[in-house]
Design an enzyme around this catalytic site. Structure first.
Site, short mmCIF file in Angstrom:
data_model
loop_
_atom_site.label_atom_id
_atom_site.label_comp_id
_atom_site.label_asym_id
_atom_site.label_seq_id
_atom_site.Cartn_x
_atom_site.Cartn_y
_atom_site.Cartn_z
N ASN A 217 -85.68 98.98 48.18
CA ASN A 217 -85.61 98.88 47.08
C ASN A 217 -86.37 100.01 46.66
O ASN A 217 -87.14 100.28 47.10
CB ASN A 217 -86.16 97.62 46.29
CG ASN A 217 -87.29 97.24 46.45
OD1 ASN A 217 -87.79 98.06 45.90
ND2 ASN A 217 -87.88 95.94 47.15
N ASP A 286 -85.09 90.03 49.11
CA ASP A 286 -84.67 88.57 49.57
C ASP A 286 -83.94 87.81 50.99
O ASP A 286 -84.44 87.17 51.06
CB ASP A 286 -83.93 87.74 48.68
CG ASP A 286 -84.67 88.40 46.54
OD1 ASP A 286 -85.27 87.57 46.57
OD2 ASP A 286 -83.78 88.21 45.27
N LYS A 296 -80.42 102.64 67.85
CA LYS A 296 -79.15 103.03 67.28
C LYS A 296 -77.79 102.93 66.77
O LYS A 296 -77.43 102.88 68.19
CB LYS A 296 -80.17 104.24 66.75
CG LYS A 296 -79.47 104.63 65.79
CD LYS A 296 -79.77 106.00 65.22
CE LYS A 296 -79.11 107.30 64.35
NZ LYS A 296 -78.68 108.76 64.34
N PHE A 332 -94.18 88.90 38.93
CA PHE A 332 -93.79 89.85 38.19
C PHE A 332 -92.08 90.03 38.51
O PHE A 332 -91.33 88.81 39.50
CB PHE A 332 -93.61 90.87 38.60
CG PHE A 332 -94.97 91.29 38.06
CD1 PHE A 332 -96.72 91.15 38.40
CD2 PHE A 332 -94.76 92.66 37.23
CE1 PHE A 332 -97.26 91.71 38.14
CE2 PHE A 332 -96.44 93.71 36.93
CZ PHE A 332 -97.19 92.84 37.08
N LYS A 346 -88.19 80.69 36.17
CA LYS A 346 -88.85 81.17 37.17
C LYS A 346 -90.12 80.35 37.16
O LYS A 346 -90.92 80.38 38.53
CB LYS A 346 -89.39 83.28 37.64
CG LYS A 346 -89.32 83.77 38.87
CD LYS A 346 -89.37 84.83 39.20
CE LYS A 346 -89.68 85.32 39.97
NZ LYS A 346 -89.32 87.18 40.64
N LYS A 350 -91.76 78.31 39.92
CA LYS A 350 -92.30 78.81 41.50
C LYS A 350 -94.07 78.17 41.03
O LYS A 350 -94.83 78.57 42.46
CB LYS A 350 -92.15 79.82 40.82
CG LYS A 350 -90.68 80.84 42.35
CD LYS A 350 -90.95 82.08 42.54
CE LYS A 350 -89.68 82.41 42.87
NZ LYS A 350 -89.24 83.95 43.42
#
Ligand SMILES: Cc1cc2nc3c(=O)[nH]c(=O)nc-3n(C[C@H](O)[C@H](O)[C@H](O)COP(=O)(O)O)c2cc1C
Length: 411
Positions: A217, A286, A296, A332, A346, A350
């Protein structure tokens, strides 16, 4: 609410340069301090004048440089330069600091303008010894460094590498950027994390699907790095576990680079017991590939490709389940809708103590940009907004964490 870091503006620094070979780096140090926004008065020892020109330094500083001739001179002496400089300074830096100057400082001598300035100042003093490795290892130097620390001078260990005298070893003057970072730590108006262990996670993770491709990301790690540096400025012992980023390794911090979510999971679980505060600002994948191709992958003969992914461990939830009641866990949440509701959910799920939520649809917040706009949400549900550079936001987040620590202590 904007959180301007005014404490970094126009700080008054006396830069002492002594007669070591690294004095030639004096102009670079001066420039780095100026670029950081400091006002700098430069003081040279007599020895330093053989290595670096007062003229160069005066020109760069845009003001006169102080030399030994100004001290006990008929013309300038009456201005009592050592007292004026000592009173003006908010910080005294000696870089490089020779073995000779170190010895004189430890003895409390005042024959040079620089020594007398150090004796007379109430400002913090930062020493950067730089010399030949044998000089550094000499019992007299070792003792002097120890004594200087006992006098509350901050003595920063020199770097290792090739020395101007031809030796390889310890004794190099650290880079100007390190000197600036140490200056910020010395000047920080808050030391509320002194001696507190803080574990920060940052950056993205890389989930390889074959030897050369991965799923990731756009996280740059900037927010986590800002949190780590800011906690260090405020006195913390910081460990930073970061996925792959292209940011310079922060000075003063124990840096633990990792690649995948599984690597990060292992590192965090291993280190979490040593931390009072755990801040999870990494953007962890995730999912990971169920299996990584050894070779490859070739595109020939495959119009489409289906990847089989499995869930990674939820690091924040795992830390939340394992943490002791006196540990503070900050998470975060990057959200694209119903920011406060989703982030609160959240936090509770958690077992986080605080959550910092940002709206990834905003252009001035989130991935890769230098600014952020976040909502800091507490367990009780009250929240406030912070807007600013990532460093300003980090400062504000740590203010809230600091308040939580104090409340806990008063309980
Ligand atoms: C070429 C040369 C290089 C030197 N480099 C260093 C050095 O890197 N570190 C050090 O502690 N002394 C070094 N010295 C010794 C100092 O110049 C000497 O101890 C001097 O008295 C230091 O005075 P000051 O600390 O008042 O500037 C060097 C001397 C010479 C001649």
């Amino acid at each position: 609410m904007a959180t301007m870091l005014t404490w970094k503006n126009k700080r008054r620094v006396v830069l002492g340069i002594t007669g070591g070979i690294a004095a030639y780096k004096g102009p670079e140090i001066l420039r780095a301090l100026q670029r950081a926004g400091c006002e700098v008065e430069v003081v040279l020892t007599e020895g330093a004048e053989s290595f670096v020109s007062p003229m160069v330094l005066s020109t760069l500083a845009g003001r006169r440089t102080w030399t030994q001739d100004d001290f006990l001179s008929q013309e300038k002496g009456w201005e009592i330069p050592h007292i004026n400089l000592a009173d003006w300074a908010e910080l005294v830096i000696i870089a490089p600091c020779t073995a000779e100057t170190l010895a004189r400082l430890v003895q409390g001598r005042g024959e040079s303008l620089l020594d007398a300035t150090v004796l007379a100042t109430k400002a913090p003093v930062l020493l950067f010894p730089a010399m030949n490795s044998h000089m550094l290892e000499h019992p007299a130097t070792v003792r002097n460094i120890k004594e200087a620390r006992a006098m509350s001078y901050t003595v920063v260990d020199p770097d290792e590498g090739s020395l101007a005298c031809g030796y390889e070893g310890k004794g190099r003057l650290p880079a100007p950027s390190v000197i600036v970072e140490e200056a910020w730590r010395a000047l920080s108006p808050r030391k509320d994390f002194a001696g507190v262990s803080v574990l920060v996670t940052a950056g993205p993770t890389w989930e390889f699907i074959d030897p050369v491709r991965f799923i990731s990301n756009p996280s740059s790690g900037k927010m986590g790095f800002a949190l780590a540096r800011t906690a260090w400025y405020r006195g913390a012992d910081v460990t930073l576990v970061s996925g792959p980023v292209s940011l310079p390794t922060p000075h003063g911090i124990t840096y633990c680079p990792v690649k995948s979510a599984m690597d990060m999971y292992k590192a965090v679980i291993e280190k979490m017991d040593f931390a009072k505060i755990i801040i999870k600002s990494a953007a962890v994948s995730d999912y990971r590939a169920a299996s990584i191709e050894m070779e490859k992958m070739k595109r020939e003969g495959k119009d489409t490709l289906t990847l089989n992914l499995v869930q990674n461990p939820d690091i924040a939830a795992e830390v939340g389940a394992r943490k002791s009641p006196d540990q503070i866990l900050v998470g975060f949440a990057a959200e694209s809708s119903h920011l406060v509701e989703h982030a609160k959910e959240k936090m509770l799920r958690k077992n986080l103590d605080l959550i910092v939520a940002n709206d990834i649809t905003a252009t001035d917040a989130g991935f890769a940009v230098d600014t952020n706009r976040v909502k800091i949400i507490k367990k009780a549900g009250d929240w406030h907004e912070l807007v600013g550079t990532k460093e300003e936001v980090a400062w504000g987040v740590l203010n809230t964490v600091s308040e939580m620590c104090q409340k806990e202590e008063n309980r």
